[in-house]
Design an enzyme around this catalytic site. Structure first.
Site, PDB file in Angstrom:
ATOM      1  N   ASN A 101      -6.172  -3.255  -2.372  1.00 61.37           N
ATOM      2  CA  ASN A 101      -6.102  -1.822  -2.689  1.00 61.37           C
ATOM      3  C   ASN A 101      -4.705  -1.435  -3.181  1.00 61.37           C
ATOM      4  N   PHE A 124      -1.317  11.710  11.148  1.00 66.42           N
ATOM      5  CA  PHE A 124      -2.163  12.828  10.744  1.00 66.42           C
ATOM      6  C   PHE A 124      -2.425  12.679   9.237  1.00 66.42           C
ATOM      7  N   ASP A 170     -16.657  16.418   8.573  1.00 69.49           N
ATOM      8  CA  ASP A 170     -15.365  17.130   8.627  1.00 69.49           C
ATOM      9  C   ASP A 170     -15.277  18.019   9.862  1.00 69.49           C
ATOM     10  N   TYR A 227     -14.971   3.298  10.112  1.00 68.97           N
ATOM     11  CA  TYR A 227     -13.516   3.218   9.939  1.00 68.97           C
ATOM     12  C   TYR A 227     -12.802   3.670  11.214  1.00 68.97           C
ATOM     13  N   GLY A 281       0.816  -1.217   0.000  1.00 66.24           N
ATOM     14  CA  GLY A 281       0.000   0.000   0.000  1.00 66.24           C
ATOM     15  C   GLY A 281       0.848   1.265   0.000  1.00 66.24           C
ATOM     16  N   SER A 311      -4.677   6.280  13.794  1.00 63.20           N
ATOM     17  CA  SER A 311      -4.993   7.461  12.996  1.00 63.20           C
ATOM     18  C   SER A 311      -5.432   8.598  13.900  1.00 63.20           C
ATOM     19  N   ARG A 358      -5.309  21.136   8.337  1.00 58.38           N
ATOM     20  CA  ARG A 358      -4.824  19.779   8.647  1.00 58.38           C
ATOM     21  C   ARG A 358      -3.308  19.777   8.794  1.00 58.38           C
ATOM     22  N   ASN A 401      -9.424  11.832  -0.703  1.00 61.57           N
ATOM     23  CA  ASN A 401      -8.524  12.734   0.022  1.00 61.57           C
ATOM     24  C   ASN A 401      -8.062  13.862  -0.890  1.00 61.57           C
ATOM     25  N   LYS A 446     -10.271   1.681  14.321  1.00 64.79           N
ATOM     26  CA  LYS A 446      -8.984   2.108  14.887  1.00 64.79           C
ATOM     27  C   LYS A 446      -9.085   2.221  16.405  1.00 64.79           C
ATOM     28  N   THR A 505      -7.834  10.177  13.411  1.00 65.23           N
ATOM     29  CA  THR A 505      -9.300  10.095  13.424  1.00 65.23           C
ATOM     30  C   THR A 505      -9.817   9.682  14.807  1.00 65.23           C
ATOM     31  N   ASN A 538      -3.024  -8.637   0.486  1.00 68.82           N
ATOM     32  CA  ASN A 538      -3.954  -9.342  -0.414  1.00 68.82           C
ATOM     33  C   ASN A 538      -4.211  -8.540  -1.693  1.00 68.82           C
TER      34      ASN A 538
HETATM   35  P1  NAD Z   1      -3.465   1.468   1.491  1.00 66.99           P
HETATM   36  O1  NAD Z   1      -4.852   1.059   1.179  1.00 66.99           O
HETATM   37  O2  NAD Z   1      -2.651   2.086   0.416  1.00 66.99           O
HETATM   38  O3  NAD Z   1      -2.647   0.234   2.093  1.00 66.99           O
HETATM   39  C1  NAD Z   1      -3.264  -0.789   2.846  1.00 66.99           C
HETATM   40  C2  NAD Z   1      -2.820  -2.116   2.255  1.00 66.99           C
HETATM   41  O4  NAD Z   1      -3.403  -3.186   3.013  1.00 66.99           O
HETATM   42  C3  NAD Z   1      -3.265  -2.311   0.806  1.00 66.99           C
HETATM   43  O5  NAD Z   1      -2.147  -2.677   0.022  1.00 66.99           O
HETATM   44  C4  NAD Z   1      -4.302  -3.438   0.868  1.00 66.99           C
HETATM   45  O6  NAD Z   1      -4.260  -4.232  -0.291  1.00 66.99           O
HETATM   46  C5  NAD Z   1      -3.854  -4.186   2.115  1.00 66.99           C
HETATM   47  N1  NAD Z   1      -4.911  -4.927   2.830  1.00 66.99           N
HETATM   48  C6  NAD Z   1      -6.116  -4.475   3.236  1.00 66.99           C
HETATM   49  N2  NAD Z   1      -6.793  -5.442   3.875  1.00 66.99           N
HETATM   50  C7  NAD Z   1      -5.984  -6.540   3.880  1.00 66.99           C
HETATM   51  C8  NAD Z   1      -6.123  -7.860   4.382  1.00 66.99           C
HETATM   52  N3  NAD Z   1      -7.235  -8.274   5.011  1.00 66.99           N
HETATM   53  N4  NAD Z   1      -5.088  -8.724   4.207  1.00 66.99           N
HETATM   54  C9  NAD Z   1      -3.955  -8.335   3.565  1.00 66.99           C
HETATM   55  N5  NAD Z   1      -3.790  -7.117   3.059  1.00 66.99           N
HETATM   56  C10 NAD Z   1      -4.797  -6.218   3.212  1.00 66.99           C
HETATM   57  O7  NAD Z   1      -3.541   2.457   2.763  1.00 66.99           O
HETATM   58  P2  NAD Z   1      -2.420   3.376   3.409  1.00 66.99           P
HETATM   59  O8  NAD Z   1      -2.788   4.786   3.140  1.00 66.99           O
HETATM   60  O9  NAD Z   1      -1.080   2.877   3.058  1.00 66.99           O
HETATM   61  O10 NAD Z   1      -2.728   3.099   4.937  1.00 66.99           O
HETATM   62  C11 NAD Z   1      -2.039   2.129   5.683  1.00 66.99           C
HETATM   63  C12 NAD Z   1      -2.621   2.074   7.090  1.00 66.99           C
HETATM   64  O11 NAD Z   1      -2.528   3.373   7.689  1.00 66.99           O
HETATM   65  C13 NAD Z   1      -4.092   1.683   7.139  1.00 66.99           C
HETATM   66  O12 NAD Z   1      -4.299   0.861   8.270  1.00 66.99           O
HETATM   67  C14 NAD Z   1      -4.799   3.025   7.317  1.00 66.99           C
HETATM   68  O13 NAD Z   1      -6.018   2.875   7.991  1.00 66.99           O
HETATM   69  C15 NAD Z   1      -3.788   3.778   8.169  1.00 66.99           C
HETATM   70  N6  NAD Z   1      -3.893   5.234   8.028  1.00 66.99           N
HETATM   71  C16 NAD Z   1      -3.854   5.801   6.780  1.00 66.99           C
HETATM   72  C17 NAD Z   1      -3.978   7.183   6.654  1.00 66.99           C
HETATM   73  C18 NAD Z   1      -3.984   7.828   5.295  1.00 66.99           C
HETATM   74  O14 NAD Z   1      -4.489   8.956   5.179  1.00 66.99           O
HETATM   75  N7  NAD Z   1      -3.438   7.209   4.259  1.00 66.99           N
HETATM   76  C19 NAD Z   1      -4.111   7.978   7.807  1.00 66.99           C
HETATM   77  C20 NAD Z   1      -4.131   7.373   9.053  1.00 66.99           C
HETATM   78  C21 NAD Z   1      -4.029   5.991   9.154  1.00 66.99           C
HETATM   79  C1  WQD Z   2      -8.396  17.247   4.144  1.00 66.60           C
HETATM   80  C2  WQD Z   2      -9.035  18.625   4.037  1.00 66.60           C
HETATM   81  C3  WQD Z   2     -11.408  18.558   3.657  1.00 66.60           C
HETATM   82  C4  WQD Z   2     -11.167  16.710  -0.300  1.00 66.60           C
HETATM   83  C5  WQD Z   2      -8.961  11.626   6.177  1.00 66.60           C
HETATM   84  C6  WQD Z   2      -9.592  10.636   7.105  1.00 66.60           C
HETATM   85  C7  WQD Z   2      -8.683  10.396   8.280  1.00 66.60           C
HETATM   86  C8  WQD Z   2      -7.281   9.999   7.819  1.00 66.60           C
HETATM   87  C9  WQD Z   2      -6.732  10.943   6.796  1.00 66.60           C
HETATM   88  C10 WQD Z   2      -7.132   7.621   7.799  1.00 66.60           C
HETATM   89  C11 WQD Z   2     -10.372  18.738   4.770  1.00 66.60           C
HETATM   90  C12 WQD Z   2     -10.708  19.165   2.480  1.00 66.60           C
HETATM   91  C13 WQD Z   2     -10.894  17.267   0.937  1.00 66.60           C
HETATM   92  C14 WQD Z   2     -11.669  17.548  -1.336  1.00 66.60           C
HETATM   93  C15 WQD Z   2     -11.557  19.423   0.191  1.00 66.60           C
HETATM   94  N1  WQD Z   2      -7.284   8.713   7.191  1.00 66.60           N
HETATM   95  N2  WQD Z   2     -11.082  18.594   1.168  1.00 66.60           N
HETATM   96  N3  WQD Z   2     -11.846  18.873  -1.034  1.00 66.60           N
HETATM   97  O1  WQD Z   2     -10.660  14.284   6.094  1.00 66.60           O
HETATM   98  O2  WQD Z   2      -8.577  15.276   7.164  1.00 66.60           O
HETATM   99  O3  WQD Z   2      -8.745  12.845   6.871  1.00 66.60           O
HETATM  100  O4  WQD Z   2      -7.682  11.123   5.742  1.00 66.60           O
HETATM  101  O5  WQD Z   2      -7.022   7.399   8.971  1.00 66.60           O
HETATM  102  O6  WQD Z   2      -9.282   9.404   9.045  1.00 66.60           O
HETATM  103  O7  WQD Z   2     -10.833  11.170   7.552  1.00 66.60           O
HETATM  104  O8  WQD Z   2      -8.424  14.225   4.877  1.00 66.60           O
HETATM  105  O9  WQD Z   2      -7.687  14.691   2.584  1.00 66.60           O
HETATM  106  O10 WQD Z   2     -10.085  13.986   2.974  1.00 66.60           O
HETATM  107  O11 WQD Z   2      -9.333  16.250   3.733  1.00 66.60           O
HETATM  108  O12 WQD Z   2     -11.732  20.620   0.397  1.00 66.60           O
HETATM  109  O13 WQD Z   2     -11.959  17.107  -2.446  1.00 66.60           O
HETATM  110  O14 WQD Z   2      -9.337  18.886   2.664  1.00 66.60           O
HETATM  111  O15 WQD Z   2     -12.635  19.208   3.908  1.00 66.60           O
HETATM  112  O16 WQD Z   2     -10.448  20.032   5.291  1.00 66.60           O
HETATM  113  P1  WQD Z   2      -9.210  14.232   6.288  1.00 66.60           P
HETATM  114  P2  WQD Z   2      -8.884  14.724   3.448  1.00 66.60           P
END
Ligand code: NAD
Ligand code: WQD
Length: 342
Positions: A35, A177, A294, A148, A10, A124, A230, A198, A152, A126, A32
């Site tokens: 994504n 963040f 939001d 979601y 990922g 997260s 953010r 996002n 967490k 979140t 797997n």
């Molecule tokens: P991503 O979707 O790019 O990566 C997640 C990976 O996990 C993917 O490659 C997917 O194929 C794999 N996966 C999902 N379910 C699985 C399963 N049951 N078995 C094996 N593989 C599985 O997401 P990311 O942005 O790299 O996020 C990674 C982690 O960080 C996640 O747990 C996400 O919730 C957390 N996180 C992400 C963000 C963000 O904004 N990207 C923010 C906070 C927390």
């Molecule tokens: C950022 C800012 C929107 C899209 C999310 C998850 C959070 C974490 C990170 C996993 C906000 C604004 C967004 C758009 C916009 N993920 N926006 N137009 O909502 O802070 O966090 O991703 O854990 O749990 O909720 O991130 O990138 O969606 O938004 O104006 O098309 O951009 O309102 O202020 P967010 P985001």
């Protein structure tokens, strides 16, 4: 030392594999590919010049996961695998609870069977819900507003229970963040399926011409310019935080939680401006109503990670935007690349 990286194909996982390999760890990826694409792992090898092992396994498949632990001598796990789309979690709560919770329970069971007790978990920001004040400290009240976020929150509680039950566990929970950006080489980056939820991938897709216009979700928040604020953090800084967590876990037993953020808040308009500068184009936008769920402002108090993990974010917003743009312009269609630049 061998690190099992779940979700290693990922976005954050792949960048973390690069940092782990560059630091000298052996890496085993379990993913797997629900994504992600296997291609990313070839790119990780190209960037680092090092090999890693990959198993296409779903965490909920205990037999297959057990087989991985039987074949590989795992010392610690970094657990990224999970579903992460907030909106989708509202429409498919069972899928999110099953995948994120059950997958983690099975992972922990198998780890115990093989005597592996070191885990770094992707939490997260979140879990802070709508914080009363910013910057956000780790001891702020926790809440969730969607399935979601609840996965967490629940998993953090499950890890605390696990540690209470058996003090052999060493657990680092990292609350990220807003990760954005890409590796400096432009070979790996964020590759969302469909229309991005996002903001960062949405902007880069507008800049590259795949999307017409960015919707700014609200300009009437109680923030300096009215748009949401953010804590955007470079994905490479975030990945280095995981390497620090792996170092920490070897010398500091127990369960700990750290914010991984820069401590700086930027508005949507700040981000648009920084991206325009990076790609040397105007980003067309239109003001839209606030997005349900939001919050106005969310940024970290990052000093605990600085003190205890000896980690702090080094890359600024301009660098995040330049690196995200390099990746997006090299590969407008992500890993389904139409242009081979290696
Ligand atoms: P991503 O979707 O790019 O990566 C997640 C990976 O996990 C993917 O490659 C997917 O194929 C794999 N996966 C999902 N379910 C699985 C399963 N049951 N078995 C094996 N593989 C599985 O997401 P990311 O942005 O790299 O996020 C990674 C982690 O960080 C996640 O747990 C996400 O919730 C957390 N996180 C992400 C963000 C963000 O904004 N990207 C923010 C906070 C927390
Ligand atoms: C950022 C800012 C929107 C899209 C999310 C998850 C959070 C974490 C990170 C996993 C906000 C604004 C967004 C758009 C916009 N993920 N926006 N137009 O909502 O802070 O966090 O991703 O854990 O749990 O909720 O991130 O990138 O969606 O938004 O104006 O098309 O951009 O309102 O202020 P967010 P985001």
């Amino acid at each position: 030392m061998t690190i099992l990286v779940t979700g290693g194909a990922g976005y954050i996982g792949s960048h973390t594999c690069v940092e782990l390999l560059n630091t000298g760890y052996d890496v085993v990826v379990v993913d797997n590919l629900c994504n992600s694409k296997e291609e990313v792992l070839h790119r990780v090898k190209k960037i680092t010049g090092k090999e890693l092992k990959f198993y296409k396994v779903d965490l909920v498949n205990k037999a297959e996961l057990t087989e991985v632990f039987r074949k590989e001598k795992i010392d610690a796990v970094i657990h990224f695998a999970g579903l992460k789309a907030v909106g989708e979690s509202v429409s498919k709560p069972l899928e999110y609870y099953y995948n994120n919770i059950t997958g983690t329970l099975i992972l922990c069971e198998v780890m115990m069977e093989f005597g592996v007790y070191n885990i770094v978990f992707s939490s997260s920001a979140t879990v802070y819900g709508n914080p009363a004040t910013v910057p956000i400290r780790e001891d702020f009240p926790l809440s969730a507003t969607n399935p979601y976020g609840r996965t967490k929150l629940m998993l953090e509680e499950i890890f605390r229970d696990l540690y209470q039950s058996d003090r052999r566990w060493n657990i680092v929970m990292l609350r990220y963040f807003n990760p954005i950006g890409a590796h400096k080489t432009g070979l790996i980056g964020e590759d969302p399926k469909g229309i991005p939820n996002n903001i960062a991938p949405y902007i880069t897709q507008v800049a590259v011409g795949k999307l017409d216009i960015l919707g700014v979700f609200g300009d009437d928040y109680d923030t300096p310019d009215g748009s949401g604020v953010r804590d955007y953090i470079h994905v490479v800084d975030l990945s280095i935080g995981h390497v620090k967590a792996i170092e920490h876990i070897q010398h500091n037993p127990g369960i700990v939680v750290y914010n991984l953020g820069t401590g700086k808040g930027y508005s949507v308009f700040d981000l648009i401006k920084a991206f325009s500068k990076a790609c040397r184009k105007d980003i067309p936008y239109v003001i839209k109503p606030r997005r349900v769920g939001d919050i106005a402002a969310c940024y970290a108090e990052p000093s605990l990670a600085r003190k205890e993990l000896h980690w702090s974010a080094q890359r600024d917003l301009d660098e995040m935007c330049e690196d995200a743009w390099r990746w997006q312009s090299n590969y407008p269609n992500g890993y389904q690349n139409d242009k081979e630049i290696l």
